[in-house]
Write a protein that holds these residues in place. Sequence first.
Motif, mmCIF file in Angstrom:
data_model
loop_
_atom_site.group_PDB
_atom_site.id
_atom_site.type_symbol
_atom_site.label_atom_id
_atom_site.label_comp_id
_atom_site.label_asym_id
_atom_site.label_seq_id
_atom_site.Cartn_x
_atom_site.Cartn_y
_atom_site.Cartn_z
ATOM 1 N N THR A 48 -25.308 -104.219 21.013
ATOM 2 C CA THR A 48 -26.170 -104.386 19.846
ATOM 3 C C THR A 48 -27.123 -103.199 19.700
ATOM 4 N N ILE A 49 -27.745 -103.125 18.561
ATOM 5 C CA ILE A 49 -28.681 -102.044 18.252
ATOM 6 C C ILE A 49 -30.087 -102.514 18.612
ATOM 7 N N PRO A 50 -30.753 -101.845 19.541
ATOM 8 C CA PRO A 50 -32.015 -102.383 20.081
ATOM 9 C C PRO A 50 -33.148 -102.378 19.057
ATOM 10 N N GLU A 51 -33.926 -103.444 19.077
ATOM 11 C CA GLU A 51 -35.092 -103.529 18.200
ATOM 12 C C GLU A 51 -36.138 -102.473 18.547
ATOM 13 N N GLU A 52 -36.041 -101.944 19.764
ATOM 14 C CA GLU A 52 -37.018 -100.942 20.197
ATOM 15 C C GLU A 52 -36.993 -99.687 19.333
ATOM 16 N N LEU A 53 -35.966 -99.532 18.512
ATOM 17 C CA LEU A 53 -35.941 -98.404 17.586
ATOM 18 C C LEU A 53 -37.150 -98.420 16.653
ATOM 19 N N GLN A 54 -37.740 -99.585 16.470
ATOM 20 C CA GLN A 54 -38.903 -99.674 15.581
ATOM 21 C C GLN A 54 -40.098 -98.898 16.121
ATOM 22 N N SER A 55 -40.042 -98.524 17.401
ATOM 23 C CA SER A 55 -41.130 -97.732 17.987
ATOM 24 C C SER A 55 -41.064 -96.262 17.581
ATOM 25 N N LEU A 56 -39.945 -95.842 16.993
ATOM 26 C CA LEU A 56 -39.775 -94.438 16.611
ATOM 27 C C LEU A 56 -40.351 -94.230 15.212
ATOM 28 N N THR A 57 -41.657 -94.269 15.117
ATOM 29 C CA THR A 57 -42.330 -94.330 13.821
ATOM 30 C C THR A 57 -42.348 -93.004 13.071
ATOM 31 N N SER A 58 -41.859 -91.915 13.698
ATOM 32 C CA SER A 58 -41.760 -90.625 13.004
ATOM 33 C C SER A 58 -40.347 -90.347 12.510
ATOM 34 N N LEU A 59 -39.435 -91.276 12.759
ATOM 35 C CA LEU A 59 -38.028 -91.054 12.478
ATOM 36 C C LEU A 59 -37.765 -90.953 10.975
ATOM 37 N N GLU A 60 -37.007 -89.927 10.587
ATOM 38 C CA GLU A 60 -36.600 -89.750 9.193
ATOM 39 C C GLU A 60 -35.110 -90.008 8.992
ATOM 40 N N THR A 61 -34.306 -89.705 10.015
ATOM 41 C CA THR A 61 -32.852 -89.873 9.925
ATOM 42 C C THR A 61 -32.344 -90.565 11.176
ATOM 43 N N LEU A 62 -31.561 -91.638 10.977
ATOM 44 C CA LEU A 62 -30.951 -92.389 12.075
ATOM 45 C C LEU A 62 -29.502 -92.664 11.705
ATOM 46 N N LEU A 63 -28.570 -92.026 12.428
ATOM 47 C CA LEU A 63 -27.147 -92.120 12.126
ATOM 48 C C LEU A 63 -26.423 -92.806 13.281
ATOM 49 N N LEU A 64 -25.879 -93.995 12.993
ATOM 50 C CA LEU A 64 -25.237 -94.807 14.034
ATOM 51 C C LEU A 64 -23.794 -95.170 13.688
ATOM 52 N N HIS A 65 -23.265 -94.669 12.588
ATOM 53 C CA HIS A 65 -21.963 -95.117 12.102
ATOM 54 C C HIS A 65 -20.802 -94.592 12.954
ATOM 55 N N ARG A 66 -19.652 -95.257 12.786
ATOM 56 C CA ARG A 66 -18.408 -94.953 13.492
ATOM 57 C C ARG A 66 -18.574 -95.050 15.002
ATOM 58 N N ASN A 67 -19.058 -96.212 15.413
ATOM 59 C CA ASN A 67 -19.129 -96.609 16.809
ATOM 60 C C ASN A 67 -18.497 -97.991 16.921
ATOM 61 N N HIS A 68 -18.794 -98.690 18.016
ATOM 62 C CA HIS A 68 -18.304 -100.060 18.196
ATOM 63 C C HIS A 68 -19.486 -101.009 18.345
ATOM 64 N N LEU A 69 -20.534 -100.741 17.585
ATOM 65 C CA LEU A 69 -21.752 -101.533 17.659
ATOM 66 C C LEU A 69 -21.590 -102.841 16.891
ATOM 67 N N THR A 70 -22.341 -103.843 17.312
ATOM 68 C CA THR A 70 -22.273 -105.156 16.669
ATOM 69 C C THR A 70 -23.687 -105.681 16.430
ATOM 70 N N GLY A 71 -23.757 -106.844 15.794
ATOM 71 C CA GLY A 71 -25.051 -107.492 15.596
ATOM 72 C C GLY A 71 -25.745 -107.014 14.342
ATOM 73 N N LYS A 72 -27.046 -107.060 14.365
ATOM 74 C CA LYS A 72 -27.846 -106.767 13.179
ATOM 75 C C LYS A 72 -28.890 -105.705 13.492
ATOM 76 N N ILE A 73 -29.056 -104.787 12.556
ATOM 77 C CA ILE A 73 -30.200 -103.884 12.635
ATOM 78 C C ILE A 73 -31.399 -104.645 12.088
ATOM 79 N N SER A 74 -32.344 -104.888 12.949
ATOM 80 C CA SER A 74 -33.486 -105.718 12.587
ATOM 81 C C SER A 74 -34.251 -105.140 11.407
ATOM 82 N N ASP A 75 -34.690 -106.031 10.514
ATOM 83 C CA ASP A 75 -35.514 -105.592 9.389
ATOM 84 C C ASP A 75 -36.787 -104.911 9.874
ATOM 85 N N SER A 76 -37.222 -105.280 11.076
ATOM 86 C CA SER A 76 -38.449 -104.687 11.606
ATOM 87 C C SER A 76 -38.297 -103.190 11.855
ATOM 88 N N VAL A 77 -37.048 -102.745 12.093
ATOM 89 C CA VAL A 77 -36.813 -101.307 12.266
ATOM 90 C C VAL A 77 -37.196 -100.574 10.986
#
Length: 214
Positions: free
Chosen positions: A126-155
């Motif tokens: 799954t995609i960790p909710e801890e990504l929400q701590s990266l408050t300076s992030l402008e670009t996050l590219l996670l496609h074409r993997n084998h990830l599952t679950g939900k990217i939290s709205d909190s991110v």
Amino acid sequence: GNNKLNGTLSSSIGNMTALKVLVVENNQLSDSVPSEIQHLVDLKRFSISSNQFEGTLQVPIAYALEFMEVFNNSFHGSLPDNLFELTRLRVLNAGKNMFSGQIKSDISILSQLEFLSLMENQLNGTIPEELQSLTSLETLLLHRNHLTGKISDSVCLSVPSLLMLSADCKNDFDDNDFTNDGNGTAAVVCECCTYCCLPGPEAICSRRHVDGIS
């Protein structure tokens, strides 16, 4: 970079301990990155993208490192643990390799990141909710993997600077759009992605929010 260099990166690179910039991208260097790369403790930029490097990724133990670009090689295994010690990183481009395993919650330690690409790897879990701590992030590219679950709205809500977010979320596809593309089923729920893709190296992506995340 872009000098048509071939061969390997010599272990003697570790003797250049005062080096601040190492850029050998867009060449034909192969084999593994020598472990001596860890000795380059003053590096601020480490750019080895678009070569033929393989094996596990060796990371400079350089606490002032701001740019790490290892895109488009054949690195495999997990992202190294000592990567999460590089707390000044602003750019981490590790896309288009063969990294596997999960995205560790330790990613939150890299709080200065502005660009993070893990696209086109073999990451799972799954995609960790801890990504929400990266408050300076402008670009996050996670496609074409084998990830599952939900990217939290909190991110999305916690990262106001986020302009581009991609995952294998399939939100905007009709069945006829991808009958000849991709090699799997998109498995990520992402209501705030700007791009939704299908797994597979030739899979199509669909843009969702023209003006960025809303």
